[in-house]
Enzyme design. Sequence first.
Site, PDB file in Angstrom:
ATOM      1  N   HIS A  21       3.795  50.292  48.015  1.00 13.35           N
ATOM      2  CA  HIS A  21       3.049  49.928  46.795  1.00 13.35           C
ATOM      3  C   HIS A  21       2.039  51.028  46.453  1.00 13.35           C
ATOM      4  O   HIS A  21       1.887  51.404  45.288  1.00 13.35           O
ATOM      5  CB  HIS A  21       2.267  48.617  47.000  1.00 13.35           C
ATOM      6  CG  HIS A  21       3.111  47.392  47.177  1.00 13.35           C
ATOM      7  ND1 HIS A  21       2.942  46.522  48.228  1.00 13.35           N
ATOM      8  CD2 HIS A  21       4.127  46.881  46.433  1.00 13.35           C
ATOM      9  CE1 HIS A  21       3.795  45.517  48.114  1.00 13.35           C
ATOM     10  NE2 HIS A  21       4.532  45.714  47.037  1.00 13.35           N
ATOM     11  N   LYS A  45       5.758  29.566  45.604  1.00 11.13           N
ATOM     12  CA  LYS A  45       6.280  30.531  46.575  1.00 11.13           C
ATOM     13  C   LYS A  45       5.335  30.583  47.775  1.00 11.13           C
ATOM     14  O   LYS A  45       4.138  30.850  47.609  1.00 11.13           O
ATOM     15  CB  LYS A  45       6.371  31.913  45.901  1.00 11.13           C
ATOM     16  CG  LYS A  45       7.203  32.919  46.663  1.00 11.13           C
ATOM     17  CD  LYS A  45       7.449  34.164  45.804  1.00 11.13           C
ATOM     18  CE  LYS A  45       7.851  35.352  46.632  1.00 11.13           C
ATOM     19  NZ  LYS A  45       8.000  36.575  45.831  1.00 11.13           N
ATOM     20  N   ARG A  94      13.320  51.166  44.511  1.00 11.00           N
ATOM     21  CA  ARG A  94      13.698  51.775  45.783  1.00 11.00           C
ATOM     22  C   ARG A  94      15.161  52.177  45.705  1.00 11.00           C
ATOM     23  O   ARG A  94      15.485  53.320  45.461  1.00 11.00           O
ATOM     24  CB  ARG A  94      13.454  50.791  46.934  1.00 11.00           C
ATOM     25  CG  ARG A  94      11.985  50.646  47.278  1.00 11.00           C
ATOM     26  CD  ARG A  94      11.724  49.439  48.118  1.00 11.00           C
ATOM     27  NE  ARG A  94      12.162  48.238  47.423  1.00 11.00           N
ATOM     28  CZ  ARG A  94      11.854  47.007  47.764  1.00 11.00           C
ATOM     29  NH1 ARG A  94      11.134  46.791  48.841  1.00 11.00           N
ATOM     30  NH2 ARG A  94      12.262  45.975  47.068  1.00 11.00           N
ATOM     31  N   SER A 132       7.413  44.236  51.657  1.00  9.67           N
ATOM     32  CA  SER A 132       6.457  43.336  52.323  1.00  9.67           C
ATOM     33  C   SER A 132       7.198  42.405  53.276  1.00  9.67           C
ATOM     34  O   SER A 132       6.747  42.154  54.395  1.00  9.67           O
ATOM     35  CB  SER A 132       5.700  42.491  51.292  1.00  9.67           C
ATOM     36  OG  SER A 132       4.962  43.313  50.431  1.00  9.67           O
TER      37      SER A 132
HETATM   38  O1  PNS Z   1       6.345  41.418  44.033  1.00 12.83           O
HETATM   39  P1  PNS Z   1       7.331  40.577  43.275  1.00 12.83           P
HETATM   40  O2  PNS Z   1       7.395  39.199  43.890  1.00 12.83           O
HETATM   41  O3  PNS Z   1       8.664  41.243  43.172  1.00 12.83           O
HETATM   42  O4  PNS Z   1       6.756  40.427  41.772  1.00 12.83           O
HETATM   43  C1  PNS Z   1       7.424  39.630  40.830  1.00 12.83           C
HETATM   44  C2  PNS Z   1       6.603  39.462  39.526  1.00 12.83           C
HETATM   45  C3  PNS Z   1       5.190  39.014  39.844  1.00 12.83           C
HETATM   46  C4  PNS Z   1       6.536  40.790  38.819  1.00 12.83           C
HETATM   47  C5  PNS Z   1       7.339  38.429  38.608  1.00 12.83           C
HETATM   48  O5  PNS Z   1       7.636  37.305  39.377  1.00 12.83           O
HETATM   49  C6  PNS Z   1       6.522  38.011  37.389  1.00 12.83           C
HETATM   50  O6  PNS Z   1       6.245  38.801  36.527  1.00 12.83           O
HETATM   51  N1  PNS Z   1       6.119  36.723  37.351  1.00 12.83           N
HETATM   52  C7  PNS Z   1       5.329  36.191  36.263  1.00 12.83           C
HETATM   53  C8  PNS Z   1       6.107  35.167  35.444  1.00 12.83           C
HETATM   54  C9  PNS Z   1       6.849  35.819  34.290  1.00 12.83           C
HETATM   55  O7  PNS Z   1       6.282  36.451  33.436  1.00 12.83           O
HETATM   56  N2  PNS Z   1       8.184  35.568  34.231  1.00 12.83           N
HETATM   57  C10 PNS Z   1       9.022  36.004  33.113  1.00 12.83           C
HETATM   58  C11 PNS Z   1       9.542  37.399  33.236  1.00 12.83           C
HETATM   59  S1  PNS Z   1      10.722  37.571  34.486  1.00 12.83           S
END
Ligand code: PNS
Length: 166
Positions: A21, A45, A94, A132
């Site tokens: 990150h 989650k 990645r 992670s």
């Molecule tokens: O680290 P992660 O778990 O891969 O991050 C995922 C994240 C936070 C980027 C994604 O889950 C997110 O943007 N959640 C917010 C809800 C949202 O906007 N959903 C609609 C678009 S997919």
Amino acid sequence: MATLNKIAIYPGSFDPLTNGHIDIIERALDIFDQVIIAVLHNPSKKALFTMDERVQMIKQSFNGQSSILVDSFGGLLVDYAKMKNAVAIIRGMRALSDFESEFQMALMNRKLNKEVQSVFLMTGFRWIFTSSSIIKEAAQFGGDISDMVPETVKLKLMEKFPNLKE
Ligand code: PNS
């Protein structure tokens, strides 16, 4: 002339922050004036670290650097980005395996708000295999993860996993 401040959001679960990150954040700072690291509040989650722990670990790792803000958010990412006047959402890439879900998420975000661009940055080669989740799994069984996370995260992992030694 007014100074334009280009703000990008770097969203994620950050459970916990890893050196992968950090690599992405440093690359984002080459392009944007300010990066807001936004930790998703997602009650459905199950996380190892609480929201407060995740935010604190990130803050400690960046030591008050003025171009980096740390925050948490819930709900739609594009709504949060708009509220923060951000022009972009940063995501790290990645391997090819990241592509499909990231592509889907970026297109959904664009459909919801076409003014916020998704920007994908290639992670440094040495972090290609890290995440992670895999770091937590190794740490749980005492695997040495010390060069994959900042010191503050390593200490917190040692608190959670007594198997993990200095
Ligand atoms: O680290 P992660 O778990 O891969 O991050 C995922 C994240 C936070 C980027 C994604 O889950 C997110 O943007 N959640 C917010 C809800 C949202 O906007 N959903 C609609 C678009 S997919």
